[in-house]
Design a protein around this motif. Structure first.
Motif, PDB file in Angstrom:
ATOM      1  N   LEU A   1       0.768  -1.363   0.019  1.00 33.71           N
ATOM      2  CA  LEU A   1       0.030   0.030  -0.122  1.00 33.71           C
ATOM      3  C   LEU A   1       0.845   1.067  -0.102  1.00 33.71           C
ATOM      4  CD1 LEU A   1      -2.805  -0.763   2.761  1.00 33.71           C
ATOM      5  CD2 LEU A   1      -3.016  -0.655   0.043  1.00 33.71           C
ATOM      6  N   HIS A   2       0.513   2.263  -0.773  1.00 36.29           N
ATOM      7  CA  HIS A   2       1.193   3.492  -0.851  1.00 36.29           C
ATOM      8  C   HIS A   2       0.705   4.519   0.222  1.00 36.29           C
ATOM      9  CE1 HIS A   2       2.837   7.010  -2.212  1.00 36.29           C
ATOM     10  NE2 HIS A   2       1.888   7.599  -2.385  1.00 36.29           N
ATOM     11  N   LEU A   3       1.541   4.887   1.154  1.00 35.58           N
ATOM     12  CA  LEU A   3       1.122   5.785   2.091  1.00 35.58           C
ATOM     13  C   LEU A   3       1.334   7.296   1.713  1.00 35.58           C
ATOM     14  CD1 LEU A   3       3.343   4.341   5.184  1.00 35.58           C
ATOM     15  CD2 LEU A   3       0.967   4.083   4.693  1.00 35.58           C
ATOM     16  N   ALA A   4      -0.059   7.892   1.371  1.00 35.39           N
ATOM     17  CA  ALA A   4       0.042   9.269   0.479  1.00 35.39           C
ATOM     18  C   ALA A   4       0.273  10.167   1.605  1.00 35.39           C
ATOM     19  CB  ALA A   4      -1.330   9.379  -0.138  1.00 35.39           C
ATOM     20  N   HIS A   5       0.033  10.027   2.953  1.00 33.81           N
ATOM     21  CA  HIS A   5       0.448  11.042   3.814  1.00 33.81           C
ATOM     22  C   HIS A   5       1.383  10.669   4.668  1.00 33.81           C
ATOM     23  CE1 HIS A   5      -3.390  12.810   2.127  1.00 33.81           C
ATOM     24  NE2 HIS A   5      -3.874  11.576   2.557  1.00 33.81           N
ATOM     25  N   ASP A   6       2.239  11.674   5.203  1.00 34.04           N
ATOM     26  CA  ASP A   6       3.142  11.391   6.103  1.00 34.04           C
ATOM     27  C   ASP A   6       2.801  11.355   7.732  1.00 34.04           C
ATOM     28  OD1 ASP A   6       5.203  11.970   4.101  1.00 34.04           O
ATOM     29  OD2 ASP A   6       5.068  14.278   4.391  1.00 34.04           O
ATOM     30  N   ARG A   7       3.990  11.282   8.467  1.00 36.36           N
ATOM     31  CA  ARG A   7       3.398  10.972   9.921  1.00 36.36           C
ATOM     32  C   ARG A   7       3.134  12.397  10.324  1.00 36.36           C
ATOM     33  NH1 ARG A   7       8.039   7.345  13.103  1.00 36.36           N
ATOM     34  NH2 ARG A   7       7.948   5.496  11.745  1.00 36.36           N
ATOM     35  N   LEU A   8       2.188  12.593  11.434  1.00 35.35           N
ATOM     36  CA  LEU A   8       1.886  13.942  11.967  1.00 35.35           C
ATOM     37  C   LEU A   8       2.882  14.109  13.131  1.00 35.35           C
ATOM     38  CD1 LEU A   8      -1.783  12.887  12.971  1.00 35.35           C
ATOM     39  CD2 LEU A   8      -1.180  14.488  11.067  1.00 35.35           C
ATOM     40  N   ASP A   9       2.925  15.409  13.168  1.00 41.37           N
ATOM     41  CA  ASP A   9       3.832  15.858  14.335  1.00 41.37           C
ATOM     42  C   ASP A   9       3.558  15.559  15.497  1.00 41.37           C
ATOM     43  OD1 ASP A   9       2.323  18.267  15.788  1.00 41.37           O
ATOM     44  OD2 ASP A   9       2.257  18.942  13.608  1.00 41.37           O
ATOM     45  N   PRO A  10       4.179  15.382  16.590  1.00 43.26           N
ATOM     46  CA  PRO A  10       3.788  14.931  17.799  1.00 43.26           C
ATOM     47  C   PRO A  10       2.670  15.191  18.459  1.00 43.26           C
ATOM     48  CG  PRO A  10       6.424  15.196  17.661  1.00 43.26           C
ATOM     49  CD  PRO A  10       5.667  15.850  16.682  1.00 43.26           C
ATOM     50  N   VAL A  11       2.589  16.766  18.347  1.00 41.25           N
ATOM     51  CA  VAL A  11       1.137  17.296  19.044  1.00 41.25           C
ATOM     52  C   VAL A  11       0.212  16.975  18.366  1.00 41.25           C
ATOM     53  CG1 VAL A  11       0.065  19.381  19.556  1.00 41.25           C
ATOM     54  CG2 VAL A  11       2.589  19.316  19.988  1.00 41.25           C
ATOM     55  N   ARG A  12      -0.067  17.099  17.184  1.00 41.05           N
ATOM     56  CA  ARG A  12      -1.237  16.576  16.356  1.00 41.05           C
ATOM     57  C   ARG A  12      -1.541  15.115  16.581  1.00 41.05           C
ATOM     58  NH1 ARG A  12      -0.477  18.061  10.245  1.00 41.05           N
ATOM     59  NH2 ARG A  12      -2.738  17.378  10.197  1.00 41.05           N
ATOM     60  N   TYR A  13      -0.370  14.371  16.464  1.00 39.40           N
ATOM     61  CA  TYR A  13      -0.450  12.695  16.549  1.00 39.40           C
ATOM     62  C   TYR A  13      -1.362  12.510  18.009  1.00 39.40           C
ATOM     63  CZ  TYR A  13       0.367   7.994  17.772  1.00 39.40           C
ATOM     64  OH  TYR A  13       0.191   6.744  18.016  1.00 39.40           O
ATOM     65  N   GLN A  14      -0.713  13.381  19.266  1.00 40.05           N
ATOM     66  CA  GLN A  14      -1.534  12.845  20.482  1.00 40.05           C
ATOM     67  C   GLN A  14      -2.946  13.568  20.471  1.00 40.05           C
ATOM     68  OE1 GLN A  14      -0.511  10.913  22.829  1.00 40.05           O
ATOM     69  NE2 GLN A  14       1.556  10.892  21.609  1.00 40.05           N
ATOM     70  N   LEU A  15      -3.300  14.428  19.873  1.00 36.11           N
ATOM     71  CA  LEU A  15      -4.570  15.089  19.538  1.00 36.11           C
ATOM     72  C   LEU A  15      -5.350  13.908  18.894  1.00 36.11           C
ATOM     73  CD1 LEU A  15      -4.100  18.798  19.017  1.00 36.11           C
ATOM     74  CD2 LEU A  15      -4.877  17.638  21.119  1.00 36.11           C
ATOM     75  N   ARG A  16      -4.931  13.740  17.920  1.00 40.12           N
ATOM     76  CA  ARG A  16      -5.605  12.686  17.154  1.00 40.12           C
ATOM     77  C   ARG A  16      -5.832  11.521  17.728  1.00 40.12           C
ATOM     78  NH1 ARG A  16      -7.646  11.105  12.191  1.00 40.12           N
ATOM     79  NH2 ARG A  16      -7.281   8.860  11.469  1.00 40.12           N
ATOM     80  N   ARG A  17      -4.851  10.715  18.408  1.00 44.51           N
ATOM     81  CA  ARG A  17      -4.807   9.566  19.304  1.00 44.51           C
ATOM     82  C   ARG A  17      -5.951   9.643  20.294  1.00 44.51           C
ATOM     83  NH1 ARG A  17      -1.312   5.427  20.305  1.00 44.51           N
ATOM     84  NH2 ARG A  17      -1.461   4.603  22.404  1.00 44.51           N
TER      85      ARG A  17
END
Length: 208
Positions: A177-193
């Motif tokens: 599978l092609h990953l079209a989007h990059d990793r989130l930055d730490p703050v945005r990742y924690q909010l999404r999590r």
């Protein structure tokens, strides 16, 4: 393609599924627990046990997931703990008979890691607040770890020392599978999590 993400409670199935969904264009998450919850809503409380034991849940999962794959132009991602070998075989054989290309992954972790992760969930602290010393999910750790360690439940993905992004990238590589989007930055990742976790707090009573 259908990507089934299996694992004990606390292994990271839901977070992995939704992060894979975010990073893979045209992917879709289908959660078989919703079928189980619907079955329970139609039954009296005295009959609400483990919905996986109900043949109508297993047959509905096969039929609905096959429909989802047929209707969707992209991978369907399924986060679901499924450790009963008979039920696992029934569902996998059923999906195969429907022509579904299933890629199965078991996220594995040590019991200590699983307990630690479960204690960080909102559901655990809500359970403590209402007098439950141990969530239903914690009580299933031994059963799930033992079952998932067998060859039937390969491919195994060790998550003890891996971040969710690492697991997502491993599954994407294994399924081409092609990953079209990059990793989130730490703050945005924690909010999404946190948002994903809140939306998926499970039933505290443990009746599935």
């Amino acid at each position: 393609m259908l990507i089934w993400i299996n694992g004990a409670f606390g292994a990271g199935k839901t977070q992995t599924a939704f992060e894979l969904n975010r990073r893979v264009s045209r992917s879709h998450v289908a959660d078989p627990e919703l079928i189980g919850f619907a079955i329970h809503k139609m039954l009296p409380a005295s009959a609400r046990r483990d919905f996986q034991d109900r043949p109508q849940w297993r047959s509905a999962v096969v039929a609905t997931l096959a429909d989802a794959v047929a209707a969707h132009d992209g991978p369907v991602i399924v986060p679901m703990t499924l450790v009963n070998p008979d039920y696992f075989d029934e569902i996998m054989v059923g999906l195969s008979a429907e022509g579904v290309d299933v890629r199965h992954f078991s996220l594995v972790a040590s019991p200590d890691t699983l307990q630690r992760r479960l204690r960080t969930r909102a559901g655990y602290w809500l359970g403590r607040a209402v007098g439950s010393d141990e969530t239903w999910a914690m009580q299933q750790i031994g059963r799930c770890v033992t079952a998932l360690a067998t060859e039937r439940f390969t491919e195994h993905v060790d998550t003890d020392d891996r971040a969710v992004d690492d697991v997502v990238e491993h599954i994407a590589a294994r399924t081409d599978l092609h990953l079209a989007h990059d990793r989130l930055d730490p703050v945005r990742y924690q909010l999404r999590r946190a948002a994903v976790g809140i939306r998926h707090i499970r039933n505290l009573s443990g009746d599935r």
